[in-house]
Scaffold this active site. Structure first.
Site, PDB file in Angstrom:
ATOM      1  N   TYR A 136      15.701  70.787  61.578  1.00 55.75           N
ATOM      2  CA  TYR A 136      17.157  70.591  61.527  1.00 55.75           C
ATOM      3  C   TYR A 136      17.882  71.931  61.420  1.00 55.75           C
ATOM      4  CZ  TYR A 136      18.298  65.589  61.559  1.00 55.75           C
ATOM      5  OH  TYR A 136      18.549  64.299  61.939  1.00 55.75           O
ATOM      6  N   GLU A 183      22.478  75.208  67.936  1.00 54.29           N
ATOM      7  CA  GLU A 183      23.651  74.521  68.488  1.00 54.29           C
ATOM      8  C   GLU A 183      24.922  75.297  68.163  1.00 54.29           C
ATOM      9  OE1 GLU A 183      23.833  70.335  67.374  1.00 54.29           O
ATOM     10  OE2 GLU A 183      21.683  70.119  67.692  1.00 54.29           O
TER      11      GLU A 183
END
Length: 196
Positions: A122, A129
């Protein structure tokens, strides 16, 4: 396929070529993930829409509105960490759910991987991102892609640059929320498996 192509390309040609190697299968896989939102809505799966929607939306946004829309981002090293993080996550996740559906259970090692690898993947995925959205900002400002300027018949304007900044802002509360959700899921799943 995406993971294989990404790793092979990094080893043979360098990170600058990863996107061109994985573009089509990445776009197909991430676009097909829209079905996960539908499955969650009609309760084919137990995942809540509140957890599924932001994850799929962010991936679609990165796939189409950042990487595909701004070719200048495609050779960045963050593409490699993004693609590898997403791929490993999905391989484990779909293997887990596939075995659970087919056999009625998943091996304990796969259960552990399903609810533990996110601890690393994550942060690497989300950082990639955020980094790629940031890398795209100057290009979105320069080229004004997806911008709607006034005057127009709708009397409406939209600036993709500011929408991208808003998207970055959403990651601030969104990322800890998703991480916390997964920590809760991990605790529940691993404590349940210890009891069994």
């Amino acid at each position: 396929q995406v993971l294989y192509l990404a790793v092979k390309t990094v080893r043979e040609s360098g990170h600058q070529h990863v996107y061109s190697a994985v573009e089509r299968p990445l776009q197909l896989a991430q676009t097909a993930a829209i079905l996960e939102i539908f499955h969650s809505l009609v309760e084919v799966v137990r995942s809540p829409v509140s957890a599924t929607l932001p994850q799929i939306a962010s991936r679609l946004y990165l796939t189409w509105f950042i990487l595909w829309s701004f070719p200048q981002t495609q050779t960045h090293i963050l593409v490699t960490s993004l693609v590898i993080s997403w791929s490993i996550t999905e391989i484990i996740r779909y293997s887990f759910f596939g075995l659970k559906e087919a056999l009625g259970f998943a091996p304990s090692w796969l259960l552990w991987l399903r609810y533990s690898t996110f601890l690393l993947l994550y942060p690497t995925g989300i950082s990639s991102e955020v980094g790629l959205i940031y890398v795209a900002l100057p290009f979105s400002k320069e080229f004004e892609k997806y911008c709607i300027r006034m005057p127009n018949k709708w009397n409406f304007s939209f600036d993709f640059f500011y929408a991208a900044i808003l998207a970055l802002g959403i990651y601030v509360p969104g990322s800890p929320h998703m991480y916390g959700y997964m920590l809760g899921q991990r605790k529940k799943a691993l404590s349940k498996s210890k009891k069994e």
